[in-house]
Design a protein around this motif. Structure first.
Motif, PDB file in Angstrom:
ATOM      1  N   SER A 130       0.827  -1.206   0.000  1.00 12.09           N
ATOM      2  CA  SER A 130       0.000   0.000   0.000  1.00 12.09           C
ATOM      3  C   SER A 130       0.860   1.254   0.000  1.00 12.09           C
ATOM      4  O   SER A 130       0.544   2.236  -0.688  1.00 12.09           O
ATOM      5  N   GLY A 131       1.976   1.258   0.754  1.00 15.71           N
ATOM      6  CA  GLY A 131       2.861   2.418   0.762  1.00 15.71           C
ATOM      7  C   GLY A 131       3.497   2.659  -0.590  1.00 15.71           C
ATOM      8  O   GLY A 131       3.601   3.811  -1.046  1.00 15.71           O
ATOM      9  N   SER A 132       3.918   1.583  -1.251  1.00 13.02           N
ATOM     10  CA  SER A 132       4.506   1.721  -2.590  1.00 13.02           C
ATOM     11  C   SER A 132       3.479   2.229  -3.588  1.00 13.02           C
ATOM     12  O   SER A 132       3.795   3.057  -4.461  1.00 13.02           O
ATOM     13  N   ALA A 133       2.229   1.753  -3.463  1.00 12.19           N
ATOM     14  CA  ALA A 133       1.166   2.218  -4.359  1.00 12.19           C
ATOM     15  C   ALA A 133       0.912   3.718  -4.172  1.00 12.19           C
ATOM     16  O   ALA A 133       0.717   4.458  -5.146  1.00 12.19           O
ATOM     17  N   LYS A 134       0.914   4.178  -2.932  1.00  9.93           N
ATOM     18  CA  LYS A 134       0.715   5.607  -2.664  1.00  9.93           C
ATOM     19  C   LYS A 134       1.856   6.435  -3.223  1.00  9.93           C
ATOM     20  O   LYS A 134       1.636   7.492  -3.840  1.00  9.93           O
ATOM     21  N   LEU A 176       3.991   5.640  -5.682  1.00  6.80           N
ATOM     22  CA  LEU A 176       3.987   5.625  -7.152  1.00  6.80           C
ATOM     23  C   LEU A 176       2.861   6.485  -7.712  1.00  6.80           C
ATOM     24  O   LEU A 176       3.043   7.171  -8.729  1.00  6.80           O
ATOM     25  N   THR A 177       1.700   6.460  -7.068  1.00  5.03           N
ATOM     26  CA  THR A 177       0.587   7.299  -7.532  1.00  5.03           C
ATOM     27  C   THR A 177       0.944   8.769  -7.439  1.00  5.03           C
ATOM     28  O   THR A 177       0.673   9.551  -8.375  1.00  5.03           O
ATOM     29  N   ILE A 178       1.553   9.183  -6.335  1.00  6.58           N
ATOM     30  CA  ILE A 178       1.927  10.585  -6.163  1.00  6.58           C
ATOM     31  C   ILE A 178       2.983  10.996  -7.182  1.00  6.58           C
ATOM     32  O   ILE A 178       2.917  12.091  -7.762  1.00  6.58           O
ATOM     33  N   LEU A 179       3.955  10.122  -7.434  1.00 10.42           N
ATOM     34  CA  LEU A 179       5.029  10.462  -8.365  1.00 10.42           C
ATOM     35  C   LEU A 179       4.568  10.436  -9.821  1.00 10.42           C
ATOM     36  O   LEU A 179       4.891  11.346 -10.603  1.00 10.42           O
ATOM     37  N   LEU A 180       3.797   9.418 -10.195  1.00  4.25           N
ATOM     38  CA  LEU A 180       3.412   9.241 -11.597  1.00  4.25           C
ATOM     39  C   LEU A 180       2.194  10.070 -11.985  1.00  4.25           C
ATOM     40  O   LEU A 180       2.010  10.391 -13.165  1.00  4.25           O
ATOM     41  N   ARG A 181       1.353  10.420 -11.018  1.00  2.00           N
ATOM     42  CA  ARG A 181       0.137  11.182 -11.319  1.00  2.00           C
ATOM     43  C   ARG A 181       0.138  12.517 -10.575  1.00  2.00           C
ATOM     44  O   ARG A 181      -0.897  12.997 -10.131  1.00  2.00           O
ATOM     45  N   HIS A 182       1.318  13.077 -10.452  1.00  5.43           N
ATOM     46  CA  HIS A 182       1.471  14.335  -9.726  1.00  5.43           C
ATOM     47  C   HIS A 182       0.660  15.451 -10.352  1.00  5.43           C
ATOM     48  O   HIS A 182      -0.043  16.202  -9.660  1.00  5.43           O
ATOM     49  N   THR A 183       0.728  15.592 -11.672  1.00  2.61           N
ATOM     50  CA  THR A 183       0.039  16.691 -12.368  1.00  2.61           C
ATOM     51  C   THR A 183      -1.481  16.603 -12.230  1.00  2.61           C
ATOM     52  O   THR A 183      -2.123  17.599 -11.855  1.00  2.61           O
ATOM     53  N   PRO A 184      -2.130  15.462 -12.513  1.00  2.00           N
ATOM     54  CA  PRO A 184      -3.588  15.418 -12.319  1.00  2.00           C
ATOM     55  C   PRO A 184      -4.010  15.598 -10.864  1.00  2.00           C
ATOM     56  O   PRO A 184      -5.069  16.172 -10.591  1.00  2.00           O
ATOM     57  N   ILE A 185      -3.199  15.140  -9.904  1.00  2.00           N
ATOM     58  CA  ILE A 185      -3.538  15.353  -8.496  1.00  2.00           C
ATOM     59  C   ILE A 185      -3.471  16.833  -8.158  1.00  2.00           C
ATOM     60  O   ILE A 185      -4.362  17.376  -7.492  1.00  2.00           O
ATOM     61  N   ARG A 186      -2.414  17.501  -8.622  1.00  2.00           N
ATOM     62  CA  ARG A 186      -2.287  18.947  -8.386  1.00  2.00           C
ATOM     63  C   ARG A 186      -3.451  19.699  -9.016  1.00  2.00           C
ATOM     64  O   ARG A 186      -4.057  20.586  -8.389  1.00  2.00           O
ATOM     65  N   LEU A 220      -0.380  10.962   4.403  1.00  2.37           N
ATOM     66  CA  LEU A 220      -0.463  11.810   3.207  1.00  2.37           C
ATOM     67  C   LEU A 220      -1.318  11.159   2.127  1.00  2.37           C
ATOM     68  O   LEU A 220      -2.218  11.803   1.565  1.00  2.37           O
ATOM     69  N   GLY A 221      -1.033   9.891   1.827  1.00  2.42           N
ATOM     70  CA  GLY A 221      -1.786   9.214   0.773  1.00  2.42           C
ATOM     71  C   GLY A 221      -3.261   9.120   1.089  1.00  2.42           C
ATOM     72  O   GLY A 221      -4.112   9.359   0.221  1.00  2.42           O
ATOM     73  N   ASP A 222      -3.597   8.781   2.339  1.00  2.00           N
ATOM     74  CA  ASP A 222      -5.001   8.672   2.724  1.00  2.00           C
ATOM     75  C   ASP A 222      -5.706  10.021   2.634  1.00  2.00           C
ATOM     76  O   ASP A 222      -6.856  10.098   2.192  1.00  2.00           O
TER      77      ASP A 222
END
Length: 393
Positions: A77-81, A83-93, A195-197
């Motif tokens: 779960s930590g790795s998934a969070k 990777l999601t933050i790093l790879l999908r940084h722009t859409p999250i922002r 942070l991820g949650d």
């Protein structure tokens, strides 16, 4: 305080937590600084040392190998969070900025909208407190228990369920270096989980807020349609009175389109993260339960609580989102559509059709994110536990 300012403060708080890990969520491009590499190294070091130690222990006894895997779900779960933050940084922002813009626009539309937006922020704050307190207490206990046992009983246990090759726990230097190395991924993991949650749940809870705004818009349209109906009894034959029905209907339809697009965007960004979180938590619960059925193990018991409440929070929020979908559908059905003209009814029919076919959040395309799924997983965990108890006998 205005709802937009409260939301801005909440987003700023989440970003400050991300900055502690070297992951600035509001910057245009992610800059890899020292803290970023420490964050990235945390799951990597656990994977290397933890898996290696698990293999070594499994050769000695299968139960010892299982004990070494109690935090494997946390690794997933930590790795998934991360990777999601790093790879999908722009859409999250972009999503965070978009939420703030919605709040800035709709707080200007009256007291009802302000109250709805504030209530939505209150929901997020309640979830935030639950997550913060839960992670703070459990991870702090996991860090302090080895020190307490060492000081009062002279027992040396590790924070993480593995030892580092070449460092003996019997020596003070070896134990100290091991504890220090375990502290880094433990602290990074605790902050990263929080942070991820918060990123995921902030986005998910807005679905409820947007559903409440939809209900306000529908109430305004219904009031106009009711006035239109009443006017027929008092107006002269052929007299036309404009109640802004067309404008209110189009405003409602546009908001429903925004609501649907937002739900699909959130699922597109966070689908893998949510699935990894729920299934990894359920696997961790099974592993920790199996370990404790063969004898009480303190660290696994604590991590069992972390996994159980984390899975529960996600499934509860998922159930609330399903209620939000039902709320939107019932609101559409309760519109006084018979007062609409022919062209307006066609637009209404399209909106009704979309409300009937809302795409719910599905974990890996298998099961919905809801309390029903949590119940199914609990039954599965119970069955495995009973099997383990029979095997012990």
């Amino acid at each position: 305080m205005r709802p937009s300012l409260r939301m801005h403060e909440l987003v700023t708080h989440i970003n400050s937590v991300a900055q502690q890990l070297g992951l600035d969520m509001l910057t245009v491009n992610v800059k890899y600084i020292g803290r970023t590499w420490i964050t990235i190294s945390a799951p990597i070091t656990y994977a290397i040392f933890g898996v290696n130690w698990g293999i070594i222990e499994a050769r000695r006894h299968w139960m010892e190998g299982i004990k070494s895997c109690i935090m494997l779900g946390g690794l997933v779960s930590g790795s998934a969070k991360l990777l999601t933050i790093l790879l999908r940084h722009t859409p999250i922002r972009d999503l965070l900025h978009y939420i703030i813009r919605i709040y800035e626009e709709y707080e200007k539309r009256g007291v009802d909208y302000c109250n709805t937006l504030n209530f939505g922020i209150d929901r997020v704050n309640k979830i935030q407190r639950i997550i913060f307190v839960g992670y703070s207490i459990t991870f702090l206990i996991m860090l302090l228990i080895p020190l307490v046992l060492l000081v009062y009983k002279g027992i040396r246990i590790t924070v993480m369920p593995y030892e580092i090759p070449g460092l003996s726990l019997d020596s003070n230097i070896g134990y100290g270096l091991t504890y220090l190395q375990h502290t880094i991924p433990e602290v990074v993991g605790g902050v990263g989980f929080y942070l991820g949650d918060m990123l995921v749940l902030l986005a998910l809870i807005q679905i409820q807020t947007f559903a409440d705004i939809f209900q306000l818009k529908a109430s305004a349209l219904n009031d106009a349609l009711d006035r239109k109906e009443q006017s027929r009894y008092v107006s002269n034959v052929g007299e036309y009175i404009d109640f802004d029905v067309q404008a209110l209907l189009m405003d409602l339809i546009n908001w429903h389109q925004l609501f649907v697009d937002y739900c699909e965007l959130v699922e597109k960004i966070y689908d893998n993260l949510i699935a990894a979180q729920v299934f990894a938590a359920s696997v961790s619960i099974v592993v920790c339960l199996c370990v404790n059925l063969n004898g009480f193990h303190l660290i696994s018991a604590i991590f069992f609580l972390v996994s159980a409440y984390s899975m529960t929070v996600y499934c509860v929020v998922g159930t609330q989102i399903e209620f939000a979908y039902d709320q939107v559908y019932e609101t559409v059905c309760c519109l006084s559509w018979h007062e609409l003209n022919c062209d307006q009814r066609k637009l209404y029919a399209v909106m009704l059709q979309r409300a009937q076919n809302m795409k719910i959040i599905v974990l890996l395309g298998l099961v919905p994110l809801s309390l029903g799924t949590a119940l199914q997983l609990t039954k599965l965990i119970y069955s495995i536990s009973m099997m383990m108890m029979r095997n012990r006998k």
